[in-house]
Design an enzyme around this catalytic site. Sequence first.
Site, short mmCIF file in Angstrom:
data_model
loop_
_atom_site.label_atom_id
_atom_site.label_comp_id
_atom_site.label_asym_id
_atom_site.label_seq_id
_atom_site.Cartn_x
_atom_site.Cartn_y
_atom_site.Cartn_z
CG ASP A 43 -0.45 1.93 -2.35
OD1 ASP A 43 -0.59 3.16 -2.53
OD2 ASP A 43 -0.72 1.39 -1.25
CB SER A 44 -1.94 5.95 -6.10
OG SER A 44 -0.65 6.30 -6.56
CG ASP A 82 3.29 3.27 -1.67
OD1 ASP A 82 3.63 3.12 -0.48
OD2 ASP A 82 2.23 3.83 -2.02
CE LYS A 111 4.06 6.13 0.09
NZ LYS A 111 2.91 5.66 0.88
CD GLU A 113 -0.63 3.69 3.24
OE1 GLU A 113 -1.57 3.31 3.96
OE2 GLU A 113 -0.77 3.95 2.04
CD GLU A 177 -2.88 10.24 1.70
OE1 GLU A 177 -1.92 9.43 1.60
OE2 GLU A 177 -3.91 10.16 1.00
O1 KIV Z 1 0.27 5.65 -3.46
C1 KIV Z 1 0.52 6.85 -3.54
O2 KIV Z 1 0.48 7.46 -4.61
C2 KIV Z 1 0.83 7.55 -2.30
C3 KIV Z 1 0.84 9.03 -2.36
C4 KIV Z 1 -0.54 9.52 -2.30
C5 KIV Z 1 1.68 9.62 -1.30
O3 KIV Z 1 1.02 6.94 -1.29
#
Ligand code: KIV
Length: 259
Positions: A43-44, A82, A111, A113, A177
């Site tokens: 999600d980055s 993510d 993924k 969190e 993280e």
């Molecule tokens: O969104 C992302 O890129 C991440 C990584 C920093 C692990 O969650």
Amino acid sequence: MQKITIEKILKKKNKTPIVCLTAYSKAIAQIADRYCDIILVGDSLGMVLYGMKTTRKIKIETMIPHAKTVKDFARKSLVVFDMPYKTYTNKFIAYKNAKKIMRLTKCDAIKLEGGKKIVNIIKYLTKRKIPVIGHVGLLPQTSINFKVKGKNFIQKKQILEDAKAVSNSGVFAIIIECVVENLAKIITKNISVPTIGIGASKYCDGQILVIDDMLGLSDFYPKFVKQYSNLKKIIEKSVKGYAKDVKLRKFPSNKNVYK
Ligand code: KIV
């Protein structure tokens, strides 16, 4: 070309470091695929590609075309989607969204969190054949401050408990993280699935970085990022050269012209 499977990732624990990077586009997916076990469509991408201030604004609909492209061009690595902020607020919403993501992108896993609080969601998804990677320590979707975690006893205990709970809920790996080195070491020793660190020391079973950070393309350079190139500088030089050539009528030259 041997496709990476979840079983292969699990077997790497305590043996071979797991190589992971984020990718959001065709060119990067093709290159990352040659060297990575796991490619995360993080999600980055909201911050990296769309200039958002946090990861909280990105929507599933915006991420899907990127994930689809990455999955199409990553033929060997596991591609992980993510799940964005507020797309897994309960197990039913999580399942509905995860199913849609898997159907439209063909990604290999998702993924999530969170720690103990999301264990029931992870169990619900994994029981329904949606492979999940966990994410503990600093949680960008919900953290109020972005400081390194696990410096005091209470935080250490809480993150270790989170990692154990997530590990026992059916995930096949956990991202850790931004935590202090000895906490990453303890977690890695005490859980059965591989740990993948970002700012979490060499004691994890694997490492992940945001591709734009390690290429020197973002303006985000915390201590845990090693910059392997300075793409911003390289691009700037190329664009400057192009602009100069156009102004001096040096481009296009004979080589670039159809006769
Ligand atoms: O969104 C992302 O890129 C991440 C990584 C920093 C692990 O969650």
